[in-house]
Design a protein around this motif. Structure first.
Motif, PDB file in Angstrom:
ATOM      1  N   VAL A  68      -4.723   2.007  95.290  1.00 53.45           N
ATOM      2  CA  VAL A  68      -5.736   1.115  95.868  1.00 53.45           C
ATOM      3  C   VAL A  68      -6.988   1.106  94.998  1.00 53.45           C
ATOM      4  CG1 VAL A  68      -7.237   0.726  97.853  1.00 53.45           C
ATOM      5  CG2 VAL A  68      -4.832   1.311  98.206  1.00 53.45           C
ATOM      6  N   LEU A  69      -7.429   2.271  94.536  1.00 53.61           N
ATOM      7  CA  LEU A  69      -8.597   2.324  93.651  1.00 53.61           C
ATOM      8  C   LEU A  69      -8.365   1.503  92.385  1.00 53.61           C
ATOM      9  CD1 LEU A  69      -9.735   6.059  93.936  1.00 53.61           C
ATOM     10  CD2 LEU A  69     -10.988   4.045  94.702  1.00 53.61           C
ATOM     11  N   ALA A  70      -7.127   1.459  91.915  1.00 52.76           N
ATOM     12  CA  ALA A  70      -6.821   0.689  90.703  1.00 52.76           C
ATOM     13  C   ALA A  70      -7.075  -0.798  90.902  1.00 52.76           C
ATOM     14  CB  ALA A  70      -5.367   0.907  90.289  1.00 52.76           C
ATOM     15  N   THR A  71      -7.035  -1.275  92.137  1.00 54.65           N
ATOM     16  CA  THR A  71      -7.244  -2.706  92.393  1.00 54.65           C
ATOM     17  C   THR A  71      -8.718  -3.082  92.411  1.00 54.65           C
ATOM     18  OG1 THR A  71      -7.406  -2.540  94.829  1.00 54.65           O
ATOM     19  CG2 THR A  71      -5.188  -2.677  93.866  1.00 54.65           C
ATOM     20  N   GLY A  78      -0.967  -1.296  94.574  1.00 51.48           N
ATOM     21  CA  GLY A  78      -2.153  -1.117  95.406  1.00 51.48           C
ATOM     22  C   GLY A  78      -2.420  -2.294  96.322  1.00 51.48           C
ATOM     23  N   ARG A  79      -2.156  -3.491  95.846  1.00 52.80           N
ATOM     24  CA  ARG A  79      -2.390  -4.681  96.674  1.00 52.80           C
ATOM     25  C   ARG A  79      -1.438  -4.743  97.861  1.00 52.80           C
ATOM     26  NH1 ARG A  79      -2.493  -7.332  91.441  1.00 52.80           N
ATOM     27  NH2 ARG A  79      -4.649  -7.565  90.739  1.00 52.80           N
ATOM     28  N   ALA A 123      -2.068   1.486 106.469  1.00 54.73           N
ATOM     29  CA  ALA A 123      -1.406   2.512 105.660  1.00 54.73           C
ATOM     30  C   ALA A 123      -2.413   3.336 104.877  1.00 54.73           C
ATOM     31  CB  ALA A 123      -0.404   1.852 104.712  1.00 54.73           C
ATOM     32  N   LEU A 124      -3.456   2.675 104.378  1.00 58.20           N
ATOM     33  CA  LEU A 124      -4.487   3.392 103.616  1.00 58.20           C
ATOM     34  C   LEU A 124      -5.209   4.391 104.506  1.00 58.20           C
ATOM     35  CD1 LEU A 124      -6.146   3.721 101.017  1.00 58.20           C
ATOM     36  CD2 LEU A 124      -7.610   1.864 101.836  1.00 58.20           C
TER      37      LEU A 124
END
Length: 468
Positions: free
Chosen positions: A315-318, A341-342, A348-349
């Protein structure tokens, strides 16, 4: 006289204060070494020679209220903005982006007197444990130029290990200071969450990422940590102020500590290379010789923590902003990670984050019984260039997890952790060990690391390229 590049950062600062060296001389000496040696190492992506010499000239004219790192050349990781310099973030889509202001950590280093020479190489958006990007050559450990310097602060660690700068700024979101410090045989500190502000423009909602120093000596790293530390308005995380300077901790006896030994990796099926196990046992024996109580740690972090960290990381990568038209210019691994990540839903996060918090509460109940925790930094010695990068994305990620099965746990917990370069294998490759401390316990780690450094000095262990 001792050659300039053999002086520590604090020794260089002392020579400037005594009038024995000029900041301009220091900067020009480092620039000459970078020009001569860095084409073989790949530590720098941008060298701002004219800007650095001009800044050193202004420092040379200062006579009063001289700060502690006055005139000392440093390098800044290329995820962090330095005014007038490119901030490529290791990506072709950002290759021409020039910062118009300093990030806060750079402002603080300048206030302490340090002179930024340029930007050190990092993988695209700092997402990997190796440094092979589209904007600069692969970054190599100075101990074996066929092998990786690690990442994502690979350029910073390689620059220090090769004697291109006495100390460097790095950042660590999953081991990115400690991994390259181990691969390059230098000392690195990941401080407590909130010790160094990520402001004003680098929020981290999960508190995984922190800036941190890399240096050849414990005292130099402590001095940089003193310069960088402190909160900023609006920070989500802020560590309590330490009782004094971290540099003073390097001159303090740590006393007899109760230290846990941990060699069980958080990543399922990760295998510990015999050289890394030997380094771990060697460090454990040395700590015991120094009078510390060594205790085998109970289970601390289960394999489910690794899976939930991976969810947060994808997620951070997005969050790095990329024009949709430029997505195809990203490296395959970056695109794959962002696509994953998207697909993570908000539910879920938050569930992954909640599981992490529950696991950490259970782990802290066990960890509170110890002053520090010893483990390997990495599961293997430095790997050949291309070991990760040439694999398909899924295999790449699997290899990264198996190479770094210890480091990310302390990004999740927020605890401080250091890489200590105590051991070199029969092939002459550095094998670091990691020591983690209690939240807010950087002072104890610095005192303990300085004790280890005094017992088995590593400052004068230098790779062959050092003399090139």
């Amino acid at each position: 006289m001792t050659p300039i590049h053999e002086l520590t950062a604090l020794e260089q600062a002392a020579a400037v204060r005594a009038g024995e060296l000029s900041p301009v001389t220091l900067v020009e000496h480092c620039l000459a070494r970078i020009e001569r040696l860095d084409p073989r190492v790949g530590a720098f992506v941008t060298v701002a020679a004219e800007q650095a010499v001009a800044e050193a000239g202004r420092a040379a004219r200062r006579r009063e209220d001289v700060p502690p790192l006055h005139g000392v050349p440093v390098a800044i990781k290329d995820l962090t903005a330095v005014r007038g310099m490119r901030t490529t973030c290791g990506s072709a889509v950002c290759a021409d982006r020039v910062a118009d202001a300093d990030d806060l950590v750079v402002t603080r280093l300048r206030a302490a007197g340090a002179v930024p020479l340029g930007k050190t190489a990092t993988p695209e958006f700092g997402l990997t444990c190796y440094t092979e990007s589209a904007v600069s050559p692969p970054t190599r450990t100075p101990w074996d130029l066929t092998r990786s310097a690690g990442g994502s602060s690979g350029g910073a660690a390689a620059a220090v290990a090769a004697g291109l700068v006495p100390a460097a700024h790095g950042s660590d979101g999953g081991g990115s200071v400690r991994i390259p410090a181990s691969a390059c045989g230098v000392f690195g500190i990941k401080p407590t969450r909130g010790r160094i502000s990520r402001g004003p423009a680098a929020p981290d909602l999960f508190g995984l990422v922190t800036d941190g120093p890399i240096a050849r000596t414990v005292r130099d790293a402590a001095a940089l940590l003193d310069a960088m530390r402190g909160p900023f308005h609006g920070d989500l995380f802020a560590a309590p102020p330490p009782p004094g300077s971290f540099l003073a901790c390097a001159d303090r006896d740590p006393g007899r500590l109760r230290i846990a030994r941990r060699i069980d990796p958080m990543v399922p099926d990760a295998k510990i290379h015999p050289d890394c196990a030997a380094a771990f046992e060697d460090a454990s024996a040395l700590l015991e010789e120094l009078g510390h109580e060594m205790v085998d740690a109970p289970p601390l972090f289960g394999p489910e923590l690794a899976a939930d960290f991976e969810t947060l990381w994808t997620v951070l990568a997005t969050l790095d902003p990329v024009d949709p038209a430029d997505e195809e210019r990203l490296q395959p691994f970056t695109r794959w990670l962002r696509e994953r990540g998207r697909r993570v839903t908000g539910t879920a996060l938050m569930r992954a984050h909640a599981r992490i918090q529950g696991a950490l509460r259970r782990a802290f109940a066990a960890m509170d019984a110890f002053d520090a925790i010893l483990s390997p930094t990495l599961a293997a010695p430095p790997v050949p260039i291309g070991h990760f990068h040439e694999a398909d994305p899924a295999e790449n990620l699997r290899r990264q997890h198996h190479f770094t099965p210890f480091a990310a746990a302390y990004n999740l917990s927020g605890q401080p952790a250091v890489n200590v370069p105590l051991y070199w294998n029969d092939a002459g490759l550095p094998i670091g060990v990691m020591i983690a401390g209690r939240l807010g316990g950087e002072g104890t780690l610095i005192s303990l690391s300085a004790q280890l450094e005094a017992a088995r000095p590593w400052r004068d262990r230098r790779p062959e390229i050092w003399y090139g």
